[in-house]
Design an enzyme around this catalytic site. Structure first.
Site: not given
Length: 397
Positions: A242, A205, A330
């Site tokens: 969740t 995203g 990264c």
């Protein structure tokens, strides 16, 4: 004023995605609960899944929300490996993949996998012929849709077709391609047999203006994939826990906006990138554009600055208010040569002398002007520093 040219690392949060996140975060209820509040949350979650699937051209049930690209890649690669048929131990991987893939495959090799490496051309494009030759009998294969450093676009349809013909499950890393290229999971699968050919595709995203910490792995209905996180049956049992309703809502909003702007932004960013590249090469004739000159992401300029250490050049530009990158975020801060550049057949010294400028939806002509005003002096100073260090240490840097 800071000029941000590192959109490939992360791009600014879209106001609409932020608002979607805030609105959803005010909702009380776990999407797995059966009471009314829980079902309201579930409704919003599944709407986000449907919206995301519409853009990615897949079935809603095939969208597995994750924490981002790295988790998606790990779920795909480790999950496919753990679910592999007995007696298949080989993994096919091109040599210029993102570190999320490279490091995961290295861990699997340590656990018994056999790596079948695929070379890339000097442009960083995957050698499709060798890729196809390495597939028979493999447990899985993986490949980038577009190279995250060089910006080169691979022929994802050809790679998927080869995997389908070889009856090998394929994962595509589409993290860098998302928002810049049309991505059709259904189209890339084509007429592939069930559970073979393209079975998984990773996206993140924060590359399209959603919050950091949300992404997705598209997983074919028939894919054989083991879960990494256990403890519940959420998301087809592929990712327990969740579910992040607010993150999913923000992701879907950013995804829709990125797709609606994609064609116009491709034209705008490509023109700005070309002006940037032409201006740099004019001011620094020694510099060289790496990657494919035409089949590349519209906002990517991956440039070799011979004789200058990339980290020094990056620091000098940063002091001038310009944010760029020496490669994958990264690996930022890690003093090592780019494995991508070396896979392209370049020397270790070249692999330490590259910068990646990447543009995005908030980029302006002023950003380009700032780079062009600073680059010649920054390059001269970086080369001078490199020569000084070489003289002091008695070796080449």
């Amino acid at each position: 004023m800071r000029h941000y040219l590192d959109h490939a690392a992360t791009t600014p949060l879209r106001p609409e995605a932020r608002d979607a996140w805030l609105d959803a975060s005010e909702m009380v209820g776990n999407a797995s609960s059966t009471h009314g509040a829980g079902q309201d949350a579930r409704r919003l979650l599944e709407e986000a899944r449907e919206r995301s699937a519409a853009v990615l051209d897949c079935d809603p049930i095939e969208v597995v929300f994750t924490s981002g690209g790295t988790e998606s890649i790990n779920l795909a690669l480790q999950g496919l490996w753990q679910a592999r048929p007995v007696g298949t131990d080989a993994i096919v991987m091109p040599e210029a993949e993102h570190h999320a893939t490279v490091d995961t495959i290295e861990a699997l090799v340590a656990a018994g996998a056999v790596l079948r490496a695929v070379p890339v051309f000097r442009t960083a494009a995957i050698d499709g012929r060798v890729f196809a030759d390495q597939l028979p009998g493999a447990a899985l294969a993986t490949a980038l849709v577009a190279n995250n450093e060089a910006g080169t676009i691979n022929d994802a349809a050809e790679l998927a077709s080869s995997a389908a013909q070889a009856l090998v499950p394929l994962h595509l890393d589409a993290v860098s391609a998302l928002g810049h290229l049309p991505l059709s999971f259904r189209g890339l699968r084509g007429d592939a047999p069930d559970a073979l050919g393209l079975v998984a595709m990773s996206v993140a995203g924060h590359k399209i203006g959603a919050p950091v910490g949300v992404g997705a792995l598209v997983v074919a209905r028939t894919a054989r994939l083991s879960a990494l996180l256990r403890g519940g049956a959420q998301q087809r049992g592929l990712r327990a826990g969740t579910q992040d309703v607010a993150g999913a809502a923000a992701f879907a909003t950013a995804l829709e906006l990125a797709e609606s702007e994609r064609e116009s932004e491709t034209t705008r960013l490509a023109a700005m990138r070309d002006r940037l590249v032409d201006g740099i090469l004019t001011r620094v004739p020694q510099a060289e554009l790496l990657g494919d000159s035409s089949r590349r992401l519209p906002g990517n300029a991956h440039i070799l600055f011979p004789g200058a250490v990339g980290e020094s050049l990056l620091f000098l530009l940063d002091t001038a208010g310009i944010a760029a990158s020496t490669g994958s975020a990264c690996q930022a801060g890690v003093a090592e040569p780019s494995h991508v550049v070396m896979a392209m057949g370049r020397s270790e010294q070249d692999a330490r002398s590259v910068l990646r400028f990447s543009l995005g939806r908030t980029s302006t002509d002023a950003d380009i002007d700032a780079v062009l005003a600073a680059i010649a002096d920054a390059y001269a100073r970086a080369v001078s520093y490199t020569h000084l260090r070489a003289h002091e240490t008695g070796r080449n840097l």
